[in-house]
Design a protein around this motif. Structure first.
Motif, mmCIF file in Angstrom:
data_model
loop_
_atom_site.group_PDB
_atom_site.id
_atom_site.type_symbol
_atom_site.label_atom_id
_atom_site.label_comp_id
_atom_site.label_asym_id
_atom_site.label_seq_id
_atom_site.Cartn_x
_atom_site.Cartn_y
_atom_site.Cartn_z
ATOM 1 N N UNK A 177 0.871 -1.166 0.000
ATOM 2 C CA UNK A 177 0.000 0.000 0.000
ATOM 3 C C UNK A 177 0.910 1.218 0.000
ATOM 4 N N UNK A 178 0.844 2.000 -1.067
ATOM 5 C CA UNK A 178 1.750 3.149 -1.219
ATOM 6 C C UNK A 178 3.210 2.708 -1.104
ATOM 7 N N UNK A 223 4.803 -2.439 2.651
ATOM 8 C CA UNK A 223 4.086 -3.671 3.001
ATOM 9 C C UNK A 223 2.990 -3.377 4.012
ATOM 10 N N UNK A 224 1.815 -3.962 3.814
ATOM 11 C CA UNK A 224 0.689 -3.734 4.718
ATOM 12 C C UNK A 224 0.184 -5.026 5.346
ATOM 13 N N UNK A 225 0.672 -6.169 4.844
ATOM 14 C CA UNK A 225 0.137 -7.450 5.288
ATOM 15 C C UNK A 225 1.191 -8.532 5.112
ATOM 16 N N UNK A 226 1.311 -9.393 6.108
ATOM 17 C CA UNK A 226 2.106 -10.614 6.004
ATOM 18 C C UNK A 226 1.121 -11.771 6.121
ATOM 19 N N UNK A 227 1.226 -12.770 5.284
ATOM 20 C CA UNK A 227 0.290 -13.890 5.329
ATOM 21 C C UNK A 227 1.025 -15.205 5.126
ATOM 22 N N UNK A 228 0.628 -16.197 5.920
ATOM 23 C CA UNK A 228 1.172 -17.541 5.813
ATOM 24 C C UNK A 228 0.017 -18.519 5.824
ATOM 25 N N UNK A 245 7.650 -6.014 12.708
ATOM 26 C CA UNK A 245 7.794 -4.559 12.621
ATOM 27 C C UNK A 245 8.756 -4.179 11.498
ATOM 28 N N UNK A 246 9.850 -4.919 11.374
ATOM 29 C CA UNK A 246 10.817 -4.636 10.303
ATOM 30 C C UNK A 246 10.222 -4.918 8.934
ATOM 31 N N UNK A 247 9.595 -6.068 8.777
ATOM 32 C CA UNK A 247 9.053 -6.452 7.468
ATOM 33 C C UNK A 247 7.907 -5.547 7.028
ATOM 34 N N UNK A 248 7.103 -5.067 8.000
ATOM 35 C CA UNK A 248 5.986 -4.182 7.669
ATOM 36 C C UNK A 248 6.381 -2.703 7.705
ATOM 37 N N UNK A 249 7.634 -2.443 8.056
ATOM 38 C CA UNK A 249 8.149 -1.070 8.134
ATOM 39 C C UNK A 249 7.276 -0.208 9.040
ATOM 40 N N UNK A 270 -0.947 -10.998 9.397
ATOM 41 C CA UNK A 270 -0.537 -9.933 10.309
ATOM 42 C C UNK A 270 -0.649 -8.638 9.520
ATOM 43 N N UNK A 271 -1.513 -7.728 10.002
ATOM 44 C CA UNK A 271 -1.827 -6.500 9.280
ATOM 45 C C UNK A 271 -1.293 -5.280 10.030
ATOM 46 N N UNK A 272 -0.785 -4.327 9.286
ATOM 47 C CA UNK A 272 -0.442 -3.024 9.833
ATOM 48 C C UNK A 272 -1.757 -2.368 10.245
#
Length: 108
Positions: free
Chosen positions: A2-3, A6-11, A62-66, A94-96
């Motif tokens: 998003x812009x 990263x806004x979402x991590x999914x497994x 936190x790092x991966x989603x900045x 896991x969503x921002x």
């Protein structure tokens, strides 16, 4: 994304016996994604259950989603069930929390 952030991590976790050697195990699962491939294998998802939690992210998340310091995440755990009640996928997202509005609309 998003812009460009990263806004979402999914497994996704799938039962090994029905999906071994199928297109689901490929990086590109094809049109319709995982659910279309499950349907082709006779395990079409017909019911879903979601559990939603809010928490602080791990350092890796936190790092991966900045994420900015102090930004919580929303965790959604979705279980997809086939017709006979068999769980065919567990998806952990896991969503921002600053990037999402969760909206639900249902009858009383």
């Amino acid at each position: 994304m998003l812009d460009d952030k990263p806004a979402l991590l999914a497994t996704s976790y799938l039962p090994a016996d029905p999906v071994a050697g199928s297109a689901i195990t490929q990086q590109e699962t094809g049109p319709g994604g995982i659910y279309a491939r499950l349907a082709e294998l006779g395990y079409k998802p017909v019911h879903f259950r979601e559990e939603i939690r809010s928490r602080m992210p791990s350092q890796e998340e936190a790092n991966r989603l900045q994420l900015s310091m102090g930004t919580p995440v929303i965790m959604i755990c979705r279980t997809a069930f086939a017709a006979e009640g068999r769980p065919v996928e567990v998806n952990e997202m896991v969503l921002d929390s600053a990037a999402y509005v969760l909206e639900y609309d249902f009858d009383a």
